[in-house]
Design a protein around this motif. Structure first.
Motif, mmCIF file in Angstrom:
data_model
loop_
_atom_site.group_PDB
_atom_site.id
_atom_site.type_symbol
_atom_site.label_atom_id
_atom_site.label_comp_id
_atom_site.label_asym_id
_atom_site.label_seq_id
_atom_site.Cartn_x
_atom_site.Cartn_y
_atom_site.Cartn_z
ATOM 1 N N ALA A 1 -3.932 4.304 2.762
ATOM 2 C CA ALA A 1 -3.436 4.859 1.491
ATOM 3 C C ALA A 1 -3.645 6.378 1.457
ATOM 4 O O ALA A 1 -2.732 7.123 1.076
ATOM 5 C CB ALA A 1 -4.145 4.195 0.320
ATOM 6 N N ALA B 1 2.647 1.816 -3.338
ATOM 7 C CA ALA B 1 1.716 2.268 -4.376
ATOM 8 C C ALA B 1 1.227 3.691 -4.114
ATOM 9 O O ALA B 1 1.066 4.478 -5.055
ATOM 10 C CB ALA B 1 0.524 1.315 -4.452
ATOM 11 N N SER B 2 1.005 4.039 -2.859
ATOM 12 C CA SER B 2 0.460 5.351 -2.502
ATOM 13 C C SER B 2 1.499 6.465 -2.515
ATOM 14 O O SER B 2 1.166 7.613 -2.791
ATOM 15 C CB SER B 2 -0.159 5.300 -1.103
ATOM 16 O OG SER B 2 -1.164 4.338 -1.050
ATOM 17 N N ILE C 1 0.841 -1.212 0.000
ATOM 18 C CA ILE C 1 0.000 0.000 0.000
ATOM 19 C C ILE C 1 0.869 1.253 0.000
ATOM 20 O O ILE C 1 0.631 2.196 -0.753
ATOM 21 C CB ILE C 1 -0.945 0.002 1.223
ATOM 22 C CG1 ILE C 1 -1.989 -1.105 1.094
ATOM 23 C CG2 ILE C 1 -1.611 1.361 1.409
ATOM 24 C CD1 ILE C 1 -2.743 -1.396 2.382
ATOM 25 N N ILE C 2 1.884 1.268 0.842
ATOM 26 C CA ILE C 2 2.755 2.444 0.950
ATOM 27 C C ILE C 2 3.528 2.669 -0.340
ATOM 28 O O ILE C 2 3.627 3.797 -0.831
ATOM 29 C CB ILE C 2 3.695 2.318 2.172
ATOM 30 C CG1 ILE C 2 2.864 2.355 3.453
ATOM 31 C CG2 ILE C 2 4.760 3.411 2.172
ATOM 32 C CD1 ILE C 2 3.582 1.875 4.691
ATOM 33 N N GLU D 1 -7.360 -0.305 4.564
ATOM 34 C CA GLU D 1 -6.374 -0.122 3.489
ATOM 35 C C GLU D 1 -6.592 1.203 2.771
ATOM 36 O O GLU D 1 -5.633 1.933 2.495
ATOM 37 C CB GLU D 1 -6.430 -1.289 2.515
ATOM 38 C CG GLU D 1 -5.896 -2.574 3.097
ATOM 39 C CD GLU D 1 -5.927 -3.736 2.118
ATOM 40 O OE1 GLU D 1 -6.237 -3.533 0.924
ATOM 41 O OE2 GLU D 1 -5.604 -4.855 2.550
ATOM 42 N N ALA D 2 -7.841 1.545 2.489
ATOM 43 C CA ALA D 2 -8.145 2.815 1.817
ATOM 44 C C ALA D 2 -7.763 4.000 2.699
ATOM 45 O O ALA D 2 -7.191 4.988 2.221
ATOM 46 C CB ALA D 2 -9.623 2.876 1.455
ATOM 47 N N VAL E 1 -1.186 8.090 3.948
ATOM 48 C CA VAL E 1 0.199 8.082 3.453
ATOM 49 C C VAL E 1 0.367 9.138 2.355
ATOM 50 O O VAL E 1 1.360 9.871 2.349
ATOM 51 C CB VAL E 1 0.606 6.670 2.976
ATOM 52 C CG1 VAL E 1 1.929 6.706 2.220
ATOM 53 C CG2 VAL E 1 0.681 5.710 4.164
ATOM 54 N N LYS E 2 -0.603 9.228 1.453
ATOM 55 C CA LYS E 2 -0.546 10.256 0.402
ATOM 56 C C LYS E 2 -0.501 11.648 1.022
ATOM 57 O O LYS E 2 0.282 12.508 0.609
ATOM 58 C CB LYS E 2 -1.747 10.140 -0.530
ATOM 59 C CG LYS E 2 -1.651 8.996 -1.500
ATOM 60 C CD LYS E 2 -2.897 8.919 -2.364
ATOM 61 C CE LYS E 2 -2.870 7.688 -3.228
ATOM 62 N NZ LYS E 2 -4.095 7.495 -4.002
#
Length: 161
Positions: free
Chosen positions: A153, A82-83, A79-80, A149-150, A156-157
């Motif tokens: 994400a 990808a984000s 997740i990290i 998870e959402a 992190v963004k």
């Protein structure tokens, strides 16, 4: 008039309930030792350190975790990445962490590492999560569903924005 002599008590450190403090736990001492080893390894790699070195270190730490923390850490890693692809994986006190300009932004702490009932996903003061005068910087994790998870994400963004 004669003054009474007072008896002096020992100046031992005590906790709020009157028990003597024992200092750091074995787990905390182990984490500090890991941090020193990470610093020494980073010093030896100066000039040769790469994002791949950090990635392999983090993946090794994740692989060494017992379940269910390993599964959560693997998913968080994906997740990290990808984000926030700008974040570099690294270990921090023996935990998977993700840094921007060599400053840790977020990290995952296994429940087993400090013998707690939940894992922790946290952010450092380098994360851009400020909201007014108070905001959360760490979250307890017992499992990762699509909703968590959402949210992770998105956090992190925002943290790297």
């Amino acid at each position: 008039m004669t003054a009474k002599k007072g008896t002096q008590k020992s100046a031992k450190s005590t906790s709020a309930i009157g028990k003597a403090s024992k200092g750091f736990t074995d787990e905390e001492r182990a984490a500090m030792k890991e941090y020193l080893q990470e610093k020494k390894a980073a010093a030896r790699r100066r000039g040769r350190a790469s994002k791949e070195d950090g990635e392999s270190d983090v993946l090794a730490k994740i692989a060494a975790m017992p379940q269910p923390d390993r599964a959560m850490a693997e998913r968080l890693h994906a997740i990290i990445k990808a984000s926030a692809p700008a974040l570099s994986p690294k270990t921090w006190y023996g935990m998977p962490a993700y840094a921007k300009d060599d400053k840790v932004v977020c990290f995952f702490q296994s429940a087993q590492k400090f013998k707690t009932r939940y894992a922790t996903f946290g952010f450092s003061d380098k994360a851009n999560l400020d909201e007014g005068a108070m905001w959360p910087t760490a979250f307890a994790l017992t499992e990762l569903t699509a909703a968590e998870e959402a949210r992770i994400a998105a956090l992190v963004k925002k943290a790297v924005s």
